[in-house]
Enzyme design. Sequence first.
Site, short mmCIF file in Angstrom:
data_model
loop_
_atom_site.label_atom_id
_atom_site.label_comp_id
_atom_site.label_asym_id
_atom_site.label_seq_id
_atom_site.Cartn_x
_atom_site.Cartn_y
_atom_site.Cartn_z
N GLN A 33 17.51 3.42 -3.64
CA GLN A 33 18.13 2.25 -4.26
C GLN A 33 17.56 2.02 -5.67
O GLN A 33 16.54 2.59 -6.04
CB GLN A 33 17.92 1.01 -3.39
CG GLN A 33 16.46 0.74 -3.05
CD GLN A 33 16.27 -0.04 -1.75
OE1 GLN A 33 17.18 -0.69 -1.25
NE2 GLN A 33 15.07 0.02 -1.20
N ASP A 88 8.95 -5.82 1.64
CA ASP A 88 8.20 -6.76 0.78
C ASP A 88 7.04 -7.39 1.53
O ASP A 88 6.15 -8.01 0.92
CB ASP A 88 9.12 -7.83 0.19
CG ASP A 88 9.88 -8.63 1.26
OD1 ASP A 88 9.31 -8.90 2.33
OD2 ASP A 88 11.04 -8.99 1.02
N ASP A 108 9.95 0.35 6.86
CA ASP A 108 10.91 0.31 5.75
C ASP A 108 11.15 1.75 5.28
O ASP A 108 10.24 2.58 5.34
CB ASP A 108 10.38 -0.54 4.59
CG ASP A 108 11.49 -0.93 3.62
OD1 ASP A 108 11.87 -2.12 3.61
OD2 ASP A 108 11.98 -0.06 2.88
N ASP A 141 13.05 6.06 8.31
CA ASP A 141 14.34 5.54 8.76
C ASP A 141 14.13 4.67 10.01
O ASP A 141 13.71 5.14 11.05
CB ASP A 141 15.24 6.75 9.08
CG ASP A 141 16.57 6.32 9.66
OD1 ASP A 141 16.92 5.13 9.57
OD2 ASP A 141 17.27 7.20 10.22
N GLY A 142 14.47 3.40 9.88
CA GLY A 142 14.28 2.46 10.98
C GLY A 142 15.11 2.79 12.21
O GLY A 142 14.71 2.50 13.34
N ASP A 159 15.19 -6.97 9.01
CA ASP A 159 15.08 -7.67 7.72
C ASP A 159 15.59 -6.71 6.65
O ASP A 159 14.83 -6.19 5.84
CB ASP A 159 13.60 -8.04 7.51
CG ASP A 159 13.37 -8.76 6.19
OD1 ASP A 159 14.36 -9.17 5.55
OD2 ASP A 159 12.19 -8.89 5.80
N CYS A 160 16.89 -6.49 6.68
CA CYS A 160 17.49 -5.42 5.88
C CYS A 160 18.24 -5.97 4.68
O CYS A 160 18.49 -7.16 4.55
CB CYS A 160 18.45 -4.62 6.74
SG CYS A 160 19.75 -5.63 7.46
N SER A 161 18.61 -5.06 3.78
CA SER A 161 19.49 -5.42 2.68
C SER A 161 20.93 -5.42 3.18
O SER A 161 21.19 -5.26 4.37
CB SER A 161 19.27 -4.45 1.51
OG SER A 161 19.35 -3.12 1.98
N PRO A 166 21.08 1.73 1.80
CA PRO A 166 20.20 2.12 2.91
C PRO A 166 20.35 1.25 4.16
O PRO A 166 20.00 1.68 5.25
CB PRO A 166 18.79 1.98 2.30
CG PRO A 166 18.94 1.16 1.07
CD PRO A 166 20.33 1.38 0.59
#
Lengths: 284, 284
Positions: A33, A88, A108, A141-142, A159-161, A166
């Site tokens: 990203q 984060d 992550d 990779d989760g 807790d992803c984007s 991704p």
Amino acid sequence: MTEEKTVTEWGNPATGLTLKITGVLHEEQTPYQHIQIVDTLQYGRMMILDGVFQTSVKDEWMYHEMIAHVPLMLHPNPQRVLIIGGGDGGCAREVCRHACVTSIDLCDIDQRVYDLSKEYFPSIASALLNPPEKLHVHTGDGIAFAKQFEDYYDVIIIDCSDPVGPGEGLFTRDFYRSAFRALKKDGILVQQSESPIVQQPLVHAVYEAMGDVFPLVRMYYSHVPIYPACMHSFMMASKKYDPLKDEARTDCPQPMKYYNRDIQKSAFVLPEFVKECLRGNYSF
Amino acid sequence: MTEEKTVTEWGNPATGLTLKITGVLHEEQTPYQHIQIVDTLQYGRMMILDGVFQTSVKDEWMYHEMIAHVPLMLHPNPQRVLIIGGGDGGCAREVCRHACVTSIDLCDIDQRVYDLSKEYFPSIASALLNPPEKLHVHTGDGIAFAKQFEDYYDVIIIDCSDPVGPGEGLFTRDFYRSAFRALKKDGILVQQSESPIVQQPLVHAVYEAMGDVFPLVRMYYSHVPIYPACMHSFMMASKKYDPLKDEARTDCPQPMKYYNRDIQKSAFVLPEFVKECLRGNYSF
């Protein structure tokens, strides 16, 4: 005398949040990203992933407290927790506060999010900077990570984007089935699921997909002013506990800036238009 | 092929909401304020007063249902209602739905807001276009209007613009004392009181000023996506009824798009940072 600059995130093609910025601190393209770190006038330092406002030092607790404590307080004795995404460190920081939690896996995909969070966001990444023994940080990779486990976790937090880039695979029935298997028989899954105002079809899709895999799905919300339309949804999929019926624990870590015992219940009280959205009827 | 246009409202000097617009329908300077009417891509037709997004056809019910029904349902038998401001007619439309209400005085200072609302916002201004017998529409200064009454109204609703321009006097202790006198001995006052995220000092000031005049003040909120940071506060000042303790009526008009019986209580459940804001401790 610096020129006034702004940054705008388009939550959808019709609505944008515009923030005055006082500086751009960092910018890079990772294998996963595009990362920008800027200083905003209103919300302090902020991370932007692929153009989407991700977290800021002044509003991050409105998100991190609510994604972490609502499922953890509903579970009577959460011991093993998996966090997917969350590079984060903010979610991990909040989970670490629960004495009953004995083991936290944080996974992550992007090592650079870990690195930059530790460098630029020490207040959010405090658990990464000084990891307690119970926190295990993984890079990868989760989805593949979760597949290794069966009947293992009490709580899984996604807790992803957004579901482009991704984070995409984390919004699929296949992944929810893996998560279901990885959870114990009374396990709870929570995922951030975007805005019930600006992204209604997505909220509905997540609700439906989780409902195909879990016996119980409930939406709750927080206010996150750097996210589109501020009202931000979290989807909770549960094997046993129902946040509308079961009492939460009372031993919440203190102090909190957003969460409290009354919010644990009221966050699940939805306006009529949100109930309609979950049924597939959109207002916007 | 039209050029893409946007309009941005700066909720404070650091944060703006930017909306794509497909057309500007009307623009004029009245003796009181600058009025713009635009068509937005996300929220449909929208009124802008002095540069501040005021109401839109697609989100107006998130505001109007909550400013009207929360005080009206808390009162056991509201008969006489005063609305100050509210020239778009949306609040009056909702108040008219309560069968127990026998008389509604609506008093906006700007005749042009009435006129343009009827012309451009018929769905919001429906009560102005086809006024029921119980609705009495006045044009003039709401502060002077309220001063004529003593021990008269059950509920007063201040559906005003921001405390700059024509709305300014409606945020003062003097005005709250007039409203107190105009209310019956169990009367309820509600005022829109801006964003507890982006305008914290103002929210605190309204809470303090009302608290100097009324025995009980409680803040509640709605989500209004065209307002700064979307979480929007309403300040309720009450002579007798307490929304946290007293049960609301159960005969709410139907259908609703936002309000429901559970929201009547949960809208008063505040995150910790909002409680701190009411104590004068700001997070932003």
